[in-house]
Design a protein around this motif. Structure first.
Motif, PDB file in Angstrom:
ATOM      1  N   TYR A 102     -38.001   5.027 -37.266  1.00  0.00           N
ATOM      2  CA  TYR A 102     -37.245   4.404 -36.878  1.00  0.00           C
ATOM      3  C   TYR A 102     -36.320   4.597 -36.225  1.00  0.00           C
ATOM      4  O   TYR A 102     -35.686   4.369 -34.470  1.00  0.00           O
ATOM      5  CB  TYR A 102     -36.485   3.034 -38.155  1.00  0.00           C
ATOM      6  N   ILE A 103     -35.607   5.771 -35.783  1.00  0.00           N
ATOM      7  CA  ILE A 103     -34.566   6.398 -35.211  1.00  0.00           C
ATOM      8  C   ILE A 103     -35.656   7.021 -33.736  1.00  0.00           C
ATOM      9  O   ILE A 103     -34.969   6.938 -33.127  1.00  0.00           O
ATOM     10  CB  ILE A 103     -34.673   8.091 -35.380  1.00  0.00           C
ATOM     11  N   ARG A 104     -36.394   6.968 -33.929  1.00  0.00           N
ATOM     12  CA  ARG A 104     -37.313   7.138 -32.632  1.00  0.00           C
ATOM     13  C   ARG A 104     -37.276   6.190 -31.445  1.00  0.00           C
ATOM     14  O   ARG A 104     -37.198   5.513 -30.967  1.00  0.00           O
ATOM     15  CB  ARG A 104     -38.921   7.539 -32.816  1.00  0.00           C
ATOM     16  N   LEU A 105     -37.583   4.585 -32.621  1.00  0.00           N
ATOM     17  CA  LEU A 105     -37.732   3.602 -31.937  1.00  0.00           C
ATOM     18  C   LEU A 105     -36.476   2.853 -31.546  1.00  0.00           C
ATOM     19  O   LEU A 105     -36.144   2.600 -30.147  1.00  0.00           O
ATOM     20  CB  LEU A 105     -37.764   2.312 -32.972  1.00  0.00           C
ATOM     21  N   HIS A 106     -35.219   3.690 -32.351  1.00  0.00           N
ATOM     22  CA  HIS A 106     -33.926   3.692 -31.805  1.00  0.00           C
ATOM     23  C   HIS A 106     -33.730   4.483 -30.376  1.00  0.00           C
ATOM     24  O   HIS A 106     -33.187   3.635 -29.526  1.00  0.00           O
ATOM     25  CB  HIS A 106     -33.148   4.371 -32.652  1.00  0.00           C
ATOM     26  N   GLU A 107     -34.117   5.410 -30.493  1.00  0.00           N
ATOM     27  CA  GLU A 107     -34.104   6.472 -29.210  1.00  0.00           C
ATOM     28  C   GLU A 107     -34.707   5.336 -27.887  1.00  0.00           C
ATOM     29  O   GLU A 107     -34.532   5.489 -26.894  1.00  0.00           O
ATOM     30  CB  GLU A 107     -34.809   7.307 -28.878  1.00  0.00           C
ATOM     31  N   LEU A 108     -35.425   4.678 -28.069  1.00  0.00           N
ATOM     32  CA  LEU A 108     -36.497   4.342 -27.010  1.00  0.00           C
ATOM     33  C   LEU A 108     -36.163   2.619 -26.894  1.00  0.00           C
ATOM     34  O   LEU A 108     -36.944   1.782 -26.100  1.00  0.00           O
ATOM     35  CB  LEU A 108     -38.095   3.586 -27.097  1.00  0.00           C
TER      36      LEU A 108
END
Length: 205
Positions: A102-108
């Motif tokens: 989810y942190i990666r999705l946030h970055e995207l």
């Protein structure tokens, strides 16, 4: 529910978005369990945006402006807050692979947090996934009375202003039912999801 992934697994962002688009989301048995399983409930929780209800006592809290509401200023802090053990819940479904995903999705740009701050401290919040005109609420936490509830009110206002049509809560609880949350059968939910994924809504103005 199925559990196809073992220790060390990382959830690719494209796989996670495809899962949400098909009505599936990941969970873990506990924060220390490295495995992930996928969930597709027979009954889905929603908060209809057009009938969202704010309890009278909460309206009073909002008028007091007790909290500074921020968007995406400490996304990782919100996930960590949601993963904290509480008196009513000793463990959480947010493990390390889920946190990283989810942190990666946030970055995207596909995952967002609404945060309540007081005296310079993060005291409550929620986060979820934005896809098409659908917002998938994932989890919320509160370190001060009403902090997460105020975040939910701000989230709904934002979704309505930005053209979203569906707020998915995955499951309903007595807490969410106070705001108008309902259960819908999976087949009906999937039709609503398909409609919500047509077109785009921007979480930011």
């Amino acid at each position: 529910m199925t559990r196809p992934y073992g220790p060390g697994y990382r959830i690719p962002p494209d796989l996670l978005l495809k899962a949400y688009a098909s009505g599936v989301f990941p969970m873990a048995e506990s924060a220390t369990d490295p495995e992930v399983f996928w969930v597709r409930p027979e009954t889905r929780g929603l908060i209809p945006l057009d009938t969202f209800h704010v309890p009278k006592s909460l309206r009073k809290t909002i008028r007091q402006h007790r909290f500074d509401i921020r968007i995406d200023s400490d996304f990782a802090g919100v996930i960590d807050g949601c993963a904290e053990s509480r008196t009513d819940r000793e463990t959480t479904w947010i493990n390390q692979p889920i946190r990283e995903a989810y942190i990666r999705l946030h970055e995207l740009g596909h995952c967002h947090s609404v945060e309540a701050w007081h005296a310079g401290q993060l005291v409550g919040g929620l986060y979820g996934v934005s896809l098409g005109r659908v917002f998938f609420g994932e989890s919320m936490f509160s370190r001060e009375t009403d902090s997460s509830k105020v975040c939910l009110v701000h989230l709904v206002e934002r979704l309505k202003e930005r053209g979203f049509v569906l707020l998915d809560t995955q499951f309903t609880t007595e807490h969410l039912k106070r705001f108008g949350a309902i259960d819908v059968p999976r087949a009906k939910y999937e039709r609503m999801l398909e409609e919500g994924l047509r077109g785009e809504a921007d979480f930011y103005p």
